[in-house]
Design a protein around this motif. Structure first.
Motif, PDB file in Angstrom:
ATOM      1  N   ALA A  27     -12.214   4.428 -19.065  1.00  0.00           N
ATOM      2  CA  ALA A  27     -10.709   4.221 -19.278  1.00  0.00           C
ATOM      3  C   ALA A  27     -10.161   3.579 -17.824  1.00  0.00           C
ATOM      4  CB  ALA A  27     -10.127   5.731 -19.382  1.00  0.00           C
ATOM      5  N   VAL A  28      -9.201   3.075 -17.916  1.00  0.00           N
ATOM      6  CA  VAL A  28      -8.444   2.588 -16.741  1.00  0.00           C
ATOM      7  C   VAL A  28      -6.948   2.988 -16.841  1.00  0.00           C
ATOM      8  CG1 VAL A  28      -7.332   0.604 -15.661  1.00  0.00           C
ATOM      9  CG2 VAL A  28      -9.718   0.337 -16.602  1.00  0.00           C
ATOM     10  N   ILE A  29      -6.409   3.750 -15.675  1.00  0.00           N
ATOM     11  CA  ILE A  29      -5.109   3.919 -15.533  1.00  0.00           C
ATOM     12  C   ILE A  29      -4.422   2.938 -14.821  1.00  0.00           C
ATOM     13  CG2 ILE A  29      -3.395   5.372 -14.245  1.00  0.00           C
ATOM     14  CD1 ILE A  29      -5.558   7.945 -14.291  1.00  0.00           C
ATOM     15  N   VAL A  30      -3.154   2.483 -15.536  1.00  0.00           N
ATOM     16  CA  VAL A  30      -2.483   1.190 -15.112  1.00  0.00           C
ATOM     17  C   VAL A  30      -1.128   1.779 -14.636  1.00  0.00           C
ATOM     18  CG1 VAL A  30      -1.227  -0.806 -15.612  1.00  0.00           C
ATOM     19  CG2 VAL A  30      -3.472  -0.269 -16.719  1.00  0.00           C
ATOM     20  N   LEU A  31      -0.791   1.832 -13.482  1.00  0.00           N
ATOM     21  CA  LEU A  31       0.414   2.422 -12.498  1.00  0.00           C
ATOM     22  C   LEU A  31       1.409   1.413 -12.354  1.00  0.00           C
ATOM     23  CD1 LEU A  31       2.033   4.703 -11.501  1.00  0.00           C
ATOM     24  CD2 LEU A  31       0.793   4.537  -9.337  1.00  0.00           C
ATOM     25  N   ASP A  32       2.673   1.525 -12.701  1.00  0.00           N
ATOM     26  CA  ASP A  32       3.799   0.627 -12.563  1.00  0.00           C
ATOM     27  C   ASP A  32       3.782   0.512 -10.954  1.00  0.00           C
ATOM     28  OD1 ASP A  32       6.036  -0.858 -12.452  1.00  0.00           O
ATOM     29  OD2 ASP A  32       6.988   0.238 -14.021  1.00  0.00           O
ATOM     30  N   GLY A  33       3.677  -0.577 -10.500  1.00  0.00           N
ATOM     31  CA  GLY A  33       3.892  -1.024  -9.166  1.00  0.00           C
ATOM     32  C   GLY A  33       5.260  -1.854  -8.842  1.00  0.00           C
ATOM     33  N   TYR A  72       0.372  -3.230 -10.809  1.00  0.00           N
ATOM     34  CA  TYR A  72       0.948  -4.510 -10.695  1.00  0.00           C
ATOM     35  C   TYR A  72       2.374  -4.425 -10.070  1.00  0.00           C
ATOM     36  CZ  TYR A  72       3.409  -2.194 -14.683  1.00  0.00           C
ATOM     37  OH  TYR A  72       4.135  -1.232 -15.483  1.00  0.00           O
ATOM     38  N   GLY A  73       3.046  -5.735  -9.598  1.00  0.00           N
ATOM     39  CA  GLY A  73       3.961  -5.674  -9.096  1.00  0.00           C
ATOM     40  C   GLY A  73       4.100  -5.167  -7.738  1.00  0.00           C
ATOM     41  N   HIS A  74       2.998  -5.102  -7.000  1.00  0.00           N
ATOM     42  CA  HIS A  74       2.979  -4.305  -5.648  1.00  0.00           C
ATOM     43  C   HIS A  74       2.833  -5.428  -4.367  1.00  0.00           C
ATOM     44  CE1 HIS A  74      -1.094  -5.123  -7.035  1.00  0.00           C
ATOM     45  NE2 HIS A  74      -1.676  -5.008  -5.642  1.00  0.00           N
ATOM     46  N   ARG A  75       2.443  -6.522  -4.630  1.00  0.00           N
ATOM     47  CA  ARG A  75       2.332  -7.552  -3.750  1.00  0.00           C
ATOM     48  C   ARG A  75       3.259  -8.562  -3.189  1.00  0.00           C
ATOM     49  NH1 ARG A  75      -3.778  -8.806  -5.441  1.00  0.00           N
ATOM     50  NH2 ARG A  75      -2.799  -9.368  -7.368  1.00  0.00           N
ATOM     51  N   GLU A  76       4.049  -8.884  -4.256  1.00  0.00           N
ATOM     52  CA  GLU A  76       5.264  -9.996  -4.194  1.00  0.00           C
ATOM     53  C   GLU A  76       6.188  -9.883  -5.223  1.00  0.00           C
ATOM     54  OE1 GLU A  76       1.970 -13.167  -5.047  1.00  0.00           O
ATOM     55  OE2 GLU A  76       3.887 -14.123  -4.577  1.00  0.00           O
ATOM     56  N   LYS A  77       7.537 -10.240  -4.924  1.00  0.00           N
ATOM     57  CA  LYS A  77       8.557 -10.293  -5.938  1.00  0.00           C
ATOM     58  C   LYS A  77       8.415 -11.481  -6.979  1.00  0.00           C
ATOM     59  CE  LYS A  77      11.707  -8.037  -3.082  1.00  0.00           C
ATOM     60  NZ  LYS A  77      13.051  -7.815  -2.248  1.00  0.00           N
ATOM     61  N   GLY A  78       8.518 -11.329  -8.090  1.00  0.00           N
ATOM     62  CA  GLY A  78       9.087 -12.913  -8.911  1.00  0.00           C
ATOM     63  C   GLY A  78       7.610 -13.229  -9.466  1.00  0.00           C
ATOM     64  N   GLU A  84      -3.871  -6.273 -10.057  1.00  0.00           N
ATOM     65  CA  GLU A  84      -4.773  -5.910  -9.379  1.00  0.00           C
ATOM     66  C   GLU A  84      -5.539  -4.798  -9.843  1.00  0.00           C
ATOM     67  OE1 GLU A  84      -4.292  -5.701  -5.182  1.00  0.00           O
ATOM     68  OE2 GLU A  84      -6.291  -5.953  -4.771  1.00  0.00           O
ATOM     69  N   MET A  85      -6.769  -4.930  -9.949  1.00  0.00           N
ATOM     70  CA  MET A  85      -7.626  -3.698 -10.328  1.00  0.00           C
ATOM     71  C   MET A  85      -7.979  -2.993  -8.900  1.00  0.00           C
ATOM     72  SD  MET A  85      -9.334  -1.590 -12.612  1.00  0.00           S
ATOM     73  CE  MET A  85      -9.687  -2.745 -14.198  1.00  0.00           C
ATOM     74  N   ALA A 115      -1.097  -6.702 -18.008  1.00  0.00           N
ATOM     75  CA  ALA A 115      -1.703  -5.669 -17.222  1.00  0.00           C
ATOM     76  C   ALA A 115      -2.937  -4.919 -18.299  1.00  0.00           C
ATOM     77  CB  ALA A 115      -1.045  -4.723 -16.561  1.00  0.00           C
ATOM     78  N   VAL A 116      -2.251  -4.581 -19.568  1.00  0.00           N
ATOM     79  CA  VAL A 116      -2.951  -3.824 -20.227  1.00  0.00           C
ATOM     80  C   VAL A 116      -4.076  -4.730 -20.736  1.00  0.00           C
ATOM     81  CG1 VAL A 116      -3.032  -2.763 -22.580  1.00  0.00           C
ATOM     82  CG2 VAL A 116      -1.100  -2.468 -21.090  1.00  0.00           C
ATOM     83  N   ARG A 117      -3.843  -6.016 -21.265  1.00  0.00           N
ATOM     84  CA  ARG A 117      -4.778  -7.121 -21.586  1.00  0.00           C
ATOM     85  C   ARG A 117      -5.852  -6.886 -20.713  1.00  0.00           C
ATOM     86  NH1 ARG A 117      -5.653 -12.023 -20.462  1.00  0.00           N
ATOM     87  NH2 ARG A 117      -3.619 -12.158 -19.230  1.00  0.00           N
ATOM     88  N   LEU A 118      -5.593  -7.034 -19.279  1.00  0.00           N
ATOM     89  CA  LEU A 118      -6.640  -7.195 -18.082  1.00  0.00           C
ATOM     90  C   LEU A 118      -7.615  -6.160 -18.223  1.00  0.00           C
ATOM     91  CD1 LEU A 118      -4.658  -9.429 -15.592  1.00  0.00           C
ATOM     92  CD2 LEU A 118      -6.491 -10.268 -17.086  1.00  0.00           C
ATOM     93  N   ALA A 119      -6.842  -4.777 -18.151  1.00  0.00           N
ATOM     94  CA  ALA A 119      -7.821  -3.809 -18.093  1.00  0.00           C
ATOM     95  C   ALA A 119      -8.615  -3.479 -19.232  1.00  0.00           C
ATOM     96  CB  ALA A 119      -6.522  -2.546 -18.120  1.00  0.00           C
TER      97      ALA A 119
END
Length: 564
Positions: A27-33, A72-78, A84-85, A115-119
């Motif tokens: 399993a993979v946990i995807v956390l909103d960043g 996701y959304g943890h490195r840059e805006k827009g 990222e895994m 993100a869900v697709r890549l996971a």
């Protein structure tokens, strides 16, 4: 958080110890960043609560669980590709995931679907069983349909499941992402705070762990049957009406509470979802609520050991499907606002084309498109479905602005729309306003006046709006731009070259150097400047669609007085 931590560890560990494991589950946990994770709940940032939740739940994982971690959304805006895994799926990754979560700095978009697709792809979901656990506090912002994606993944996967934990989402927002879980056979769980998030994550992690069934026990005389549930509630909109079924755009929410000594509703105990919910509650007395959109039914329920309690709830509600349109034959307006009142009390404000379940009785709807509004009143009966096109009646006024023919205005020109009728005190009623060289306003049919102002240029344009029609209104300023450069911070004022009949000079605009720029109607003007005791006046001529640049040189004051 200590109570929930003990509960979480015990629940997950119990799964691993009580049943012999087969091949490792992945399993993979995807956390909103995304940036919204800095929003606070009870004074604490959502990202902080999420980190604490992961620390509690993942501190002790079963040996047969391969778990990864993505954000996701943890490195840059827009950037919708900012995914990222952080920890590849493997056994014993709890500490690594906790450490990775501590380093997330929310700031960007919410590409939930990608993100869900890549996971899923990382888990080789087309070849092996795979589970994705999504924790999000927001909705998709990258123009991908999560419902369609879930259906595609379900069709391609060997045994693919997505669980969605909605953190701080409203019921309406939760419905928009719940399809990611529902379309893949997973669960959507809502969490309003840290305790709720721990509970939801514990349940979903535990569901990932699979085991071989226990061998059948030796036959025993007349074994006592074990119930897989002891509470199976149902609900209907009206007394005697059909039971509400799953599969529609809305889900039932069940909540159960302790009963106070005086019989009133006490402390919340648990929440679950779906019309065909079946659960297990400790024997005892409860107060249970059934919520279906904005309709709520509540009643006391007693759970008896060894029995299945099948309690029916009557919501006494009606279904509304109102389709707002600007005119007959127009498309449904997805930006329309709908304010709802029940027996005169405000209920909610919704937008666009909605299916709403509301308490039966006297209901009023204020449907607004642009600056036009209609009010619809209904006396709704329980179980009734009311579907109607609501014609608000608007036309579109579209303004384009030019300094001169072919020279567009790019600056933020101010436009204000007034009713053409003049009140007894000489004023007009303001309808709407905005800033831009191109603007449009949705208005009720009628006569209007548009006032505009850009720096030293102003004017009025009368116009008429008709229902269902677009009225294009060109605004020709017949103006140019004056740019004045002064030695320092001189005071600069643009004046008329002559006095009016009362002997007054008209002032069109002013500012302070060293750079002053304004827009003026074509014609002759005087540029007055002043610094300390030094004054100057310079005549200028402005031409429509052209820029005139004026430099005022520094000069010393004349002996014994001012220089002019």
């Amino acid at each position: 958080m200590q109570f929930w931590k003990k509960f979480a560890l015990g629940a997950v560990a119990a799964i691993g110890l009580a049943m012999p494991a087969v091949a490792a589950e992945r399993a993979v946990i995807v956390l909103d960043g995304s940036g919204s994770m800095w929003a606070q709940i009870d004074g604490k940032a959502r990202i902080t609560i999420a980190r604490e939740t992961l620390s509690s739940v993942l501190a002790d994982l079963p040996d047969d669980l391969e778990l990864g971690f993505m954000t996701y959304g943890h490195r840059e805006k827009g950037n919708c590709g900012d995914i990222e895994m952080l920890v590849e799926p493997a056994v014993g990754t709890g500490a690594a995931i906790i450490a990775a979560a501590d380093g997330i700095n929310p700031k960007g978009m919410t590409p939930i679907s990608d993100a869900v697709r890549l996971a899923a792809e990382d888990l080789r979901f087309t070849e092996e069983k795979a589970t994705v656990i999504l924790i999000t506090d927001g909705l998709e912002t990258c123009e991908v349909d999560p419902c369609k994606l879930a259906t595609e993944l379900e069709g391609q996967g060997i045994d693919f499941t997505t669980h969605v934990l909605g953190f701080g989402l409203s019921d309406e927002e939760g419905q928009q992402v719940a399809c990611l879980a529902e379309n893949t056979g997973g669960q959507y769980l809502s969490a309003a705070d840290g305790a709720g998030l721990v509970d939801a994550l514990t349940k979903t992690v535990a569901q990932v762990v699979q085991a071989e069934p226990e061998p059948e026990p030796a036959p025993a005389p007349e074994p006592t049957p074990v119930l897989d549930h002891n509470f199976a509630p149902t609900a209907s909109l009206a007394e005697g009406g059909p039971d509400i079924e799953d599969g529609g755009p809305l889900n039932l929410t069940w909540q159960w509470y302790k009963v106070n000594a005086d019989g009133t509703k006490g402390e919340w105990i648990g929440t679950d979802y779906y019309a065909r919910f079946k659960g297990t509650l400790e024997p005892g007395d409860y107060i249970i609520t059934a919520e279906y959109d904005y309709a709520i039914a509540e009643q006391p329920v007693t759970i008896v050991a060894g029995e299945v309690t099948e309690t029916h709830f009557v919501l006494n509600a009606a279904v509304f499907k109102l389709h707002p349109r600007s005119s007959e034959g127009a498309e449904i307006n997805t930006d329309a606002s709908i304010e709802i009142r029940h027996d005169g009390e405000y209920v909610t404000t919704q937008y666009g084309d909605k299916i709403l379940v509301l308490p039966a009785g006297n209901l009023e709807f204020d449907i607004k498109i642009g600056e036009a509004m209609v009010t619809k009143a209904y006396t709704a009966k329980a179980g009734e479905t009311i579907e109607e096109d609501v014609i608000v009646g608007t036309g579109l006024a579209f303004f384009t602005t030019e300094y001169a023919p072919g020279v567009k205005v790019e600056d933020d020109i101010f436009m204000e729309i007034f009713d053409a009728k003049v009140a007894l005190d000489g004023t007009r009623r303001s309808i709407a306003y905005g800033y831009n060289g191109e603007q449009d306003f949705e208005l009720p049919p009628g006569d209007y006046v548009m006032d505009y102002k850009l720096d030293g240029t102003s004017g009025q344009i009368p116009f008429t709006v008709k229902t269902g029609e677009r009225t294009d209104i060109p605004v020709l300023l017949d103006a140019g731009v004056l740019a004045v450069t002064t030695p320092t911070d001189d005071y600069v004022e643009i004046r008329s070259p002559t006095k009016d009949i009362a002997g007054n000079v008209t002032s069109f605009d002013y500012g302070y150097g060293p750079n002053v720029q304004t827009t003026l109607k074509a014609g002759d003007y005087v540029v007055f400047s002043k610094k300390d005791d030094v004054e100057s006046e310079t005549p200028v001529t402005i031409k429509a669609g052209e820029r005139f640049e004026l430099t005022i040189e520094a000069a010393a004051p004349a002996a014994g007085g001012k220089k002019k």
